[in-house]
Write an enzyme that holds these catalytic residues in place. Structure first.
Site, mmCIF file in Angstrom:
data_model
loop_
_atom_site.group_PDB
_atom_site.id
_atom_site.type_symbol
_atom_site.label_atom_id
_atom_site.label_comp_id
_atom_site.label_asym_id
_atom_site.label_seq_id
_atom_site.Cartn_x
_atom_site.Cartn_y
_atom_site.Cartn_z
ATOM 1 C CG ASP A 1 12.943 27.180 13.561
ATOM 2 O OD1 ASP A 1 13.822 26.306 13.725
ATOM 3 O OD2 ASP A 1 12.986 28.276 14.138
ATOM 4 C CG ASP B 1 15.640 40.280 12.990
ATOM 5 O OD1 ASP B 1 15.592 39.392 13.878
ATOM 6 O OD2 ASP B 1 15.466 40.029 11.778
ATOM 7 C CG HIS C 1 14.343 36.188 14.105
ATOM 8 N ND1 HIS C 1 15.457 36.707 13.491
ATOM 9 C CD2 HIS C 1 14.687 34.923 14.473
ATOM 10 C CE1 HIS C 1 16.427 35.802 13.496
ATOM 11 N NE2 HIS C 1 15.980 34.712 14.082
ATOM 12 C CD GLU D 1 13.575 36.767 9.667
ATOM 13 O OE1 GLU D 1 13.831 37.474 10.662
ATOM 14 O OE2 GLU D 1 14.445 36.118 9.065
#
Length: 261
Positions: free
Chosen positions: A67, A136, A138, A143
Site C-alpha cells: 500500500d 480493527d 484491517h 478498513e
C-alpha cells in the site's frame, strides 16, 4: 489456516524469515510482498542477518509494495516507498529496479491503482505476501467493511488508523494523509502464500476474529480463512484471546520439519 504461536516477536521474525529464505533458495527471483509498520521489522532484521551470513542470496529477489499514501511525495521519509527502501531494499541489497509499487502521487488515482494490479499479474503474481493486522482487523489498508473481492484501489483511512499511524509523523495526526492506495483483499488473496504476523495484546481481539470468527467484511483479515495457504504467526500476547490456542500449539509441535510453514 495455520496458526503458529511463538514466544515473542523476535521468534516470529526468525520463523518467517526462514520461510522467505527457503522460498528464495527454491525460486531466487521470487516476488515478495512486503508490509510496513513496526510489526514486520523483526522479519526484515532476521532476513538481513541471513543474507549477511551467506545463508541466502537476495540478489535476484523482487519486492512488491502492499500500500501507499495518496498525495505524499515519493521521497517523503514516511512514504511507504521510502520506508521500504530504508528497511528492506537497501539492507537486502535489492535495487529499485526490482521494486513494484503504486504511484501515490498520480493525478488519476484509480488508473494508477488498476495499473498496479496489472503490474503484479504481469510479474507472475506475488509468491509470498507479508501482512500485519490493525486493531480493527484491517489488512493492507482494507478498513472494516471493505469488499472481500476488492482490487487495488483508493481507500479512506479511519480515524483510528490515522491515530495509530501518527507516531510515524511526530505524533501529529494532521500530517497523516486521509487516503491511500492499497491492494484489495481480492488482490491479496491471489498471492501464493499469505503470512500474517501479529504481536502484542492490543492485537488479540483482531487475531481471534480473524482466525476463529466468521468470514465477514467487518474483519477484513478473516478473508484469510478462504486462502489455501495462509499462515498466522502470533506471540503469546496476541494469541491470548484464541479459544483453540492449545490445539494450535499441539498441531505445530507435531508438524513434520520438512513441511515448513
Amino acid at each position: 489456516m495455520e496458526v503458529v504461536i511463538v514466544p515473542d516477536a523476535k521468534s516470529g521474525g526468525e520463523l518467517i524469515a526462514e520461510a522467505m529464505a527457503g522460498l528464495l533458495r527454491r525460486k531466487p527471483d521470487a516476488l515478495l510482498g512486503v508490509a510496513t509498520g513496526s510489526t514486520p521489522l523483526p522479519i526484515y532484521r532476521a532476513l538481513v542477518a541471513k543474507v549477511r551470513s551467506g545463508a541466502v542470496d537476495t540478489s535476484r529477489a523482487r519486492i512488491a509494495q502492499l500500500d501507499e499514501y495518496v498525495g505524499l511525495p515519493a521521497d517523503h521519509p514516511e512514504s511507504y516507498r521510502s520506508v521500504l527502501r530504508r528497511e528492506v531494499l537497501e539492507p537486502l541489497g535489492i535495487g529499485m529496479g526490482a521494486f513494484l509499487g503504486p504511484d501515490g502521487t498520480a493525478k488519476d488515482v484509480q488508473a494508477a491503482s488498476e495499473a498496479y494490479d496489472r503490474a503484479l499479474a504481469e510479474a507472475g503474481g506475488v509468491d509470498l505476501q507479508l501482512l500485519g493486522i490493525g486493531t480493527d482487523g484491517h489488512i493492507g489498508f482494507n478498513e472494516p467493511c471493505s469488499s472481500l473481492a476488492s482490487r487495488t484501489r483508493i481507500k479512506t483511512l479511519t480515524e483510528q488508523t490515522r491515530i495509530d499511524n501518527a507516531r510515524f509523523f511526530d505524533g501529529d495526526i494532521e500530517q497523516v494523509p486521509h487516503h491511500v492506495i492499497t491492494q484489495g483483499i481480492g488482490t491479496i488473496l491471489e498471492a501464493r502464500h499469505l503470512v500474517l504476523l501479529a504481536t502484542g495484546e492490543g492485537k488479540a481481539d483482531a487475531v481471534a476474529a480473524t482466525v476463529e470468527g466468521p468470514v465477514a467484511a467487518v474483519c477484513p483479515a478473516s478473508a484469510l480463512q478462504l486462502h489455501p495457504h495462509a499462515t498466522v504467526v502470533v506471540d503469546e500476547a496476541a494469541a491470548s484471546k484464541l479459544k483453540l490456542a492449545d490445539y494450535f500449539r499441539h498441531t505445530y509441535a507435531n508438524k513434520p520439519d520438512w513441511q515448513g510453514i
